[in-house]
Design an enzyme around this catalytic site. Structure first.
Site, PDB file in Angstrom:
ATOM      1  N   ARG A 176       0.844  -1.199   0.000  1.00  0.00           N
ATOM      2  CA  ARG A 176       0.000   0.000   0.000  1.00  0.00           C
ATOM      3  C   ARG A 176       0.876   1.245   0.000  1.00  0.00           C
ATOM      4  NH1 ARG A 176      -4.923  -1.720   4.200  1.00  0.00           N
ATOM      5  NH2 ARG A 176      -5.396  -3.689   3.120  1.00  0.00           N
ATOM      6  N   ARG A 199       2.161   1.204  10.300  1.00  0.00           N
ATOM      7  CA  ARG A 199       1.689   1.594   8.963  1.00  0.00           C
ATOM      8  C   ARG A 199       2.847   1.473   7.981  1.00  0.00           C
ATOM      9  NH1 ARG A 199      -3.036   4.347   8.003  1.00  0.00           N
ATOM     10  NH2 ARG A 199      -3.137   4.940  10.200  1.00  0.00           N
ATOM     11  N   GLU A 219      -6.457  -0.697  15.452  1.00  0.00           N
ATOM     12  CA  GLU A 219      -7.088  -1.644  14.526  1.00  0.00           C
ATOM     13  C   GLU A 219      -6.130  -2.761  14.128  1.00  0.00           C
ATOM     14  OE1 GLU A 219      -8.187  -2.049   9.875  1.00  0.00           O
ATOM     15  OE2 GLU A 219      -8.012  -0.014  10.670  1.00  0.00           O
ATOM     16  N   SER A 244     -10.454  -5.700  10.054  1.00  0.00           N
ATOM     17  CA  SER A 244     -11.759  -5.166   9.656  1.00  0.00           C
ATOM     18  C   SER A 244     -12.531  -6.289   8.979  1.00  0.00           C
ATOM     19  CB  SER A 244     -11.612  -4.002   8.670  1.00  0.00           C
ATOM     20  OG  SER A 244     -11.258  -2.808   9.339  1.00  0.00           O
ATOM     21  N   ARG A 303       0.831  -6.333  12.519  1.00  0.00           N
ATOM     22  CA  ARG A 303       0.240  -5.691  13.689  1.00  0.00           C
ATOM     23  C   ARG A 303       0.036  -6.686  14.825  1.00  0.00           C
ATOM     24  NH1 ARG A 303      -3.742  -0.627  12.168  1.00  0.00           N
ATOM     25  NH2 ARG A 303      -2.300   0.375  10.706  1.00  0.00           N
TER      26      ARG A 303
END
Length: 435
Positions: A272, A287, A359, A362, A400
């Site tokens: 990403r 991130r 987070e 999801s 994560r």
């Protein structure tokens, strides 16, 4: 993609639904595109009726031995006009499609209404954050202190937002991915897949990364800048999640209803660009441009998709519970939910180093939004085709999860205890310590 009939039947209701997301629908633009389409179709139908009438007149004239040259000439002229109108209609339909491709999904009535992450609603919590009797370190200090996390080398190789893991930490990262896959396949019924990491543009349109979010993707080209015969080749893209490849596996298919639900999982790297996130989470592994994820995808009958969403969320929670990591489940509000989702639950894991929940997964029900782009359907009991519903969820983001294990399982001496659930994957290693 939203059903165009929703716009045609109740444009005001669609506008109201999108307004919950903070998006003002340009109803005038849609109405103008619809007028253009209807005008072309009306003219086309009138000309087709005229051509049919002329054909009958030609037949009658020939039957009577009369001269039909003038009628034949008019029919020939209509053919050229109809071909031109066909091209105009294709263009009008393409404009309508482009209009729809830019619009997000409508949210489910149970999705909380809000404008920002502050309006997300906590559904439940599991576990109690550990009370430490020593000064807590974040994962960056822990990893670098052990000599197992090396951002300097990663920056030398690739730049910012990459990491380089060594020794026991690299093995722990691998162990987490294998543990996640084993739980999802052996206990939850997902079929493990190995998928391409590079896909074409059509694939990304199917799962909504294109055209709206191209800036978030990394693109590559075959054979440099030029393709065969000197033509510029079409770009290919590195996947940002294996949701892309797993969901697209049913693109263009008409499925037997008896095969539903389809449950798929894959462990892949994800790439990403993190466009728009500069300045956020610049420290550590939270991130990154490259990270690993075990993804879950379900392709289901529309009647069962919300049961599947609850099920999938529990499947992701199982991983955190087995690892002993405290977390909470949040229902995302209309202002924070993803582009293609009608309802989303975020799992947020407790990170002692940040003194906050962050987070880690999801889980989303996209209903028929992706399936309509994909033309992914099944044949219902009446023998008619119907769009499937698609769901996706992280089970979990590996990097994560590694961060969460490091911070929650840290020791006063700077070492990291390995969770018991990972023992079969760590070859007897129970603690990561400085070499």
């Amino acid at each position: 993609m939203l059903d165009i009939n929703l716009f045609r039947n109740d444009l005001a209701a669609v506008a109201a639904g999108l307004a919950k997301r903070g998006l003002a629908l340009d109803t005038a633009a849609f109405e103008a595109l619809e007028r253009e389409r209807k005008d072309i179709q009306t003219r086309t139908q009138d000309l087709q009726s005229r051509r049919n009438l002329l054909s009958k007149q030609i037949g009658a004239a020939k039957g009577k031995g009369e001269d039909a040259a003038a009628l034949l000439a008019e029919v020939a002229g209509l053919g050229g006009t109809l071909k031109s109108l066909e091209a105009e209609l294709d263009l009008a339909q393409a404009k309508l499609r482009d209009f729809l491709l830019g619009l997000p999904n409508l949210t489910h009535p149970t999705t909380p209404v809000g404008t920002s992450p502050d309006d997300n609603v906590e559904v439940r919590r599991w576990g109690t954050p550990r009370a430490f009797d020593f000064a807590v370190k974040d994962h960056t200090d822990l990893g670098e202190g052990l000599g197992l996390l090396d951002f300097a080398t990663a920056a030398k190789l690739s730049g910012a937002r990459f990491s380089f893991l060594r020794g026991g930490l690299a093995r722990l990262h691998r162990a987490l991915a294998q543990f996640m896959l084993d739980v999802q396949t052996r206990e939850h019924g997902y079929v493990e897949c190995y998928t391409p990491y590079i896909v074409n543009a059509e694939t990304l349109v199917g799962t909504t990364q294109l055209p709206k979010f191209e800036a978030d993707m990394f693109s590559v080209r075959k054979g440099g800048q030029d393709g065969p015969e000197g033509h510029t080749s079409e770009p290919l893209y590195l996947i940002s999640t294996s949701e892309i490849t797993l969901t697209n596996s049913v693109r263009g298919e008409i499925l037997d209803a008896r095969t539903l639900p389809i449950r798929l999982t894959a462990h892949t790297p994800c790439f990403r660009s993190e466009a728009g996130s500069y300045g956020k989470d610049t420290r550590g592994m939270i991130r990154q441009h490259q990270f690993d994820k075990v993804e879950m995808v379900q392709i289901v009958h529309p009647d069962h998709s919300y049961d599947a969403l609850e099920e999938m969320t529990r499947h992701a929670e199982t991983i955190l519970q087995r690892l002993g990591l405290p977390y909470r489940v949040m229902a995302l509000c209309t202002g924070d939910i993803g582009f293609s989702s009608a309802k989303t639950y975020d799992l947020e894991v407790w990170l002692p180093g940040q003194n906050a929940y962050r987070e880690i997964s999801s889980c989303s029900n996209c209903e028929a939004f992706q399936a309509r782009r994909l033309q992914a359907r099944f044949r219902n009991a009446q023998g008619k085709t119907e769009f499937v519903h698609t769901l996706n969820g992280s089970g979990l983001a590996v990097g994560r999860t590694l961060v969460a294990v490091m911070e929650n399982c840290q020791r006063a001496d700077g070492g990291i205890d390995v969770p018991e659930a990972l023992a079969p994957y760590m070859g007897g290693v129970t603690t990561l310590a400085k070499a």
